[in-house]
Write a protein that holds these residues in place. Structure first.
Motif, mmCIF file in Angstrom:
data_model
loop_
_atom_site.group_PDB
_atom_site.id
_atom_site.type_symbol
_atom_site.label_atom_id
_atom_site.label_comp_id
_atom_site.label_asym_id
_atom_site.label_seq_id
_atom_site.Cartn_x
_atom_site.Cartn_y
_atom_site.Cartn_z
ATOM 1 N N ARG A 187 0.838 -1.202 0.000
ATOM 2 C CA ARG A 187 0.000 0.000 0.000
ATOM 3 C C ARG A 187 0.874 1.254 0.000
ATOM 4 N NH1 ARG A 187 -1.089 3.671 3.618
ATOM 5 N NH2 ARG A 187 -0.285 2.459 5.355
ATOM 6 N N ILE A 188 1.923 1.249 0.804
ATOM 7 C CA ILE A 188 2.811 2.407 0.886
ATOM 8 C C ILE A 188 3.556 2.602 -0.434
ATOM 9 C CG2 ILE A 188 4.871 3.314 2.042
ATOM 10 C CD1 ILE A 188 3.759 1.944 4.620
ATOM 11 N N ARG A 189 4.033 1.510 -1.026
ATOM 12 C CA ARG A 189 4.742 1.624 -2.320
ATOM 13 C C ARG A 189 3.804 2.132 -3.407
ATOM 14 N NH1 ARG A 189 9.470 -0.211 -5.099
ATOM 15 N NH2 ARG A 189 10.363 -0.043 -3.010
ATOM 16 N N LEU A 190 2.587 1.577 -3.481
ATOM 17 C CA LEU A 190 1.629 2.012 -4.505
ATOM 18 C C LEU A 190 1.229 3.474 -4.298
ATOM 19 C CD1 LEU A 190 -0.647 -1.147 -4.861
ATOM 20 C CD2 LEU A 190 1.094 -0.310 -6.470
ATOM 21 N N SER A 191 1.103 3.890 -3.067
ATOM 22 C CA SER A 191 0.787 5.297 -2.783
ATOM 23 C C SER A 191 1.895 6.205 -3.298
ATOM 24 C CB SER A 191 0.600 5.510 -1.282
ATOM 25 O OG SER A 191 -0.517 4.807 -0.811
ATOM 26 N N GLN A 192 3.141 5.792 -3.094
ATOM 27 C CA GLN A 192 4.265 6.586 -3.582
ATOM 28 C C GLN A 192 4.309 6.619 -5.107
ATOM 29 O OE1 GLN A 192 7.976 6.730 -1.023
ATOM 30 N NE2 GLN A 192 7.226 4.641 -0.648
ATOM 31 N N ILE A 193 3.982 5.509 -5.728
ATOM 32 C CA ILE A 193 3.934 5.472 -7.194
ATOM 33 C C ILE A 193 2.861 6.435 -7.697
ATOM 34 C CG2 ILE A 193 3.323 4.015 -9.177
ATOM 35 C CD1 ILE A 193 4.769 1.686 -7.663
ATOM 36 N N GLY B 69 11.729 2.141 -1.031
ATOM 37 C CA GLY B 69 12.687 1.284 -0.362
ATOM 38 C C GLY B 69 12.629 1.385 1.157
ATOM 39 N N HIS B 70 11.870 2.351 1.670
ATOM 40 C CA HIS B 70 11.740 2.528 3.117
ATOM 41 C C HIS B 70 10.488 1.845 3.668
ATOM 42 C CE1 HIS B 70 14.592 6.107 3.680
ATOM 43 N NE2 HIS B 70 14.665 5.811 2.398
ATOM 44 N N GLU B 71 9.726 1.191 2.815
ATOM 45 C CA GLU B 71 8.418 0.661 3.224
ATOM 46 C C GLU B 71 8.504 -0.322 4.398
ATOM 47 O OE1 GLU B 71 8.300 1.874 -1.089
ATOM 48 O OE2 GLU B 71 9.612 0.541 0.058
ATOM 49 N N ALA B 72 9.435 -1.233 4.355
ATOM 50 C CA ALA B 72 9.533 -2.246 5.420
ATOM 51 C C ALA B 72 9.896 -1.607 6.755
ATOM 52 C CB ALA B 72 10.551 -3.321 5.053
ATOM 53 N N ILE B 73 10.831 -0.657 6.736
ATOM 54 C CA ILE B 73 11.219 0.022 7.969
ATOM 55 C C ILE B 73 10.039 0.831 8.506
ATOM 56 C CG2 ILE B 73 12.781 1.730 8.990
ATOM 57 C CD1 ILE B 73 14.801 0.894 6.754
ATOM 58 N N ARG C 40 13.181 12.431 3.449
ATOM 59 C CA ARG C 40 12.467 11.319 2.801
ATOM 60 C C ARG C 40 11.557 10.645 3.826
ATOM 61 N NH1 ARG C 40 14.085 10.998 -2.277
ATOM 62 N NH2 ARG C 40 16.188 11.664 -2.759
ATOM 63 N N ASN C 41 10.521 11.365 4.226
ATOM 64 C CA ASN C 41 9.646 10.930 5.311
ATOM 65 C C ASN C 41 8.322 10.360 4.836
ATOM 66 O OD1 ASN C 41 7.604 13.195 5.092
ATOM 67 N ND2 ASN C 41 9.453 14.371 5.446
ATOM 68 N N LEU C 42 8.092 10.317 3.546
ATOM 69 C CA LEU C 42 6.779 9.964 3.011
ATOM 70 C C LEU C 42 6.307 8.572 3.438
ATOM 71 C CD1 LEU C 42 4.325 10.626 1.314
ATOM 72 C CD2 LEU C 42 5.621 9.943 -0.711
ATOM 73 N N ALA C 43 7.150 7.565 3.341
ATOM 74 C CA ALA C 43 6.739 6.202 3.699
ATOM 75 C C ALA C 43 6.318 6.127 5.163
ATOM 76 C CB ALA C 43 7.865 5.204 3.427
ATOM 77 N N TYR C 44 7.015 6.856 6.017
ATOM 78 C CA TYR C 44 6.715 6.838 7.453
ATOM 79 C C TYR C 44 5.398 7.561 7.736
ATOM 80 C CZ TYR C 44 11.504 5.441 7.170
ATOM 81 O OH TYR C 44 12.639 4.791 6.811
ATOM 82 N N GLY D 71 19.570 8.794 7.088
ATOM 83 C CA GLY D 71 19.560 8.432 5.677
ATOM 84 C C GLY D 71 20.309 9.393 4.777
ATOM 85 N N ASP D 72 20.466 8.989 3.530
ATOM 86 C CA ASP D 72 21.040 9.819 2.469
ATOM 87 C C ASP D 72 22.351 10.511 2.844
ATOM 88 O OD1 ASP D 72 17.738 10.432 1.671
ATOM 89 O OD2 ASP D 72 19.120 9.530 0.227
ATOM 90 N N GLY D 73 23.259 9.792 3.450
ATOM 91 C CA GLY D 73 24.586 10.329 3.745
ATOM 92 C C GLY D 73 24.677 11.163 5.003
ATOM 93 N N SER D 74 23.653 11.157 5.835
ATOM 94 C CA SER D 74 23.660 12.025 7.014
ATOM 95 C C SER D 74 24.701 11.600 8.049
ATOM 96 C CB SER D 74 22.278 12.095 7.651
ATOM 97 O OG SER D 74 21.844 10.827 8.069
ATOM 98 N N MET D 75 25.135 10.338 8.008
ATOM 99 C CA MET D 75 26.165 9.900 8.955
ATOM 100 C C MET D 75 27.512 10.558 8.665
ATOM 101 S SD MET D 75 25.310 5.875 9.571
ATOM 102 C CE MET D 75 26.910 5.578 10.265
ATOM 103 N N GLU D 76 27.649 11.170 7.496
ATOM 104 C CA GLU D 76 28.887 11.858 7.157
ATOM 105 C C GLU D 76 28.908 13.290 7.678
ATOM 106 O OE1 GLU D 76 29.297 11.462 2.938
ATOM 107 O OE2 GLU D 76 29.296 9.294 3.036
ATOM 108 N N GLU D 77 27.786 13.743 8.207
ATOM 109 C CA GLU D 77 27.695 15.091 8.758
ATOM 110 C C GLU D 77 28.250 15.094 10.175
ATOM 111 O OE1 GLU D 77 26.586 17.808 6.968
ATOM 112 O OE2 GLU D 77 26.640 16.330 5.352
#
Length: 167
Positions: A12-18, A38-42, A61-65, A139-145
């Motif tokens: 449902r979350i993936r289809l909503s994003q599509i 790709g965040h749907e399972a988490i 990238r908060n949409l799936a949550y 996410g998205d490289g934030s651990m490098e900050e």
């Protein structure tokens, strides 16, 4: 719930994003939209472990949550259309979308900005002797900050100090 229920939620979350992506590609939004493919399972897993009072602090990238916590697409679509009946009254758009009623209290379009906020929220909970949990996703490289490492040190140090002050 069983595996099939979790799988249905992820689909449902993936289809909503599509669906949202198709609206975006058609140029129907006046704002940038960041999907969370790709965040749907988490998102589904977090939705099932969060208790009332727990806090979720997310990145852009908060949409799936948000979809997992709300389980409805229309209020989010209306938010992206900047309508007053959107999830946040059409004022927050995509990258900063929150849903405090469902525990999503902060999201940020600034990479790594959510770590210090999460540590502050968790410290407040600890000082007030609450039992709620604060979850943060980067996410998205934030651990490098730098804020990631600085806030790990702050959280560890503060936890040690508070454990001495609050038995």
């Amino acid at each position: 719930k069983d595996f099939h229920e979790y799988a249905k939620e992820m689909i449902r979350i993936r289809l909503s994003q599509i669906l949202i992506n198709e609206e975006y590609k058609a140029g129907r939004f006046k704002i940038p939209v960041h999907l969370a493919m790709g965040h749907e399972a988490i998102a589904v897993a977090l939705n099932h472990i969060l208790k009332n009072g727990d806090k979720l602090i997310l990145a852009h990238r908060n949409l799936a949550y948000n979809l997992a916590r709300l389980s409805k697409l229309r209020p989010i679509l209306n938010e992206f259309f900047l309508k007053s009946n959107g999830l946040a009254g059409g004022k927050l758009g995509s990258m900063n979308l929150i849903n405090p009623k469902r525990g999503i209290i902060y999201t940020s379009s600034i990479l790594g900005n959510n770590f210090p906020v999460a540590v502050g929220v968790a410290m407040s909970e600890k000082i007030s002797e609450g039992t709620n949990v604060t979850f943060v996703l980067g996410g998205d490289g934030s651990m490098e900050e730098g804020s990631f490492y600085e806030n790990l040190v702050l959280a560890k140090t503060t936890t040690e100090i508070l454990s001495l002050a609050i038995p």
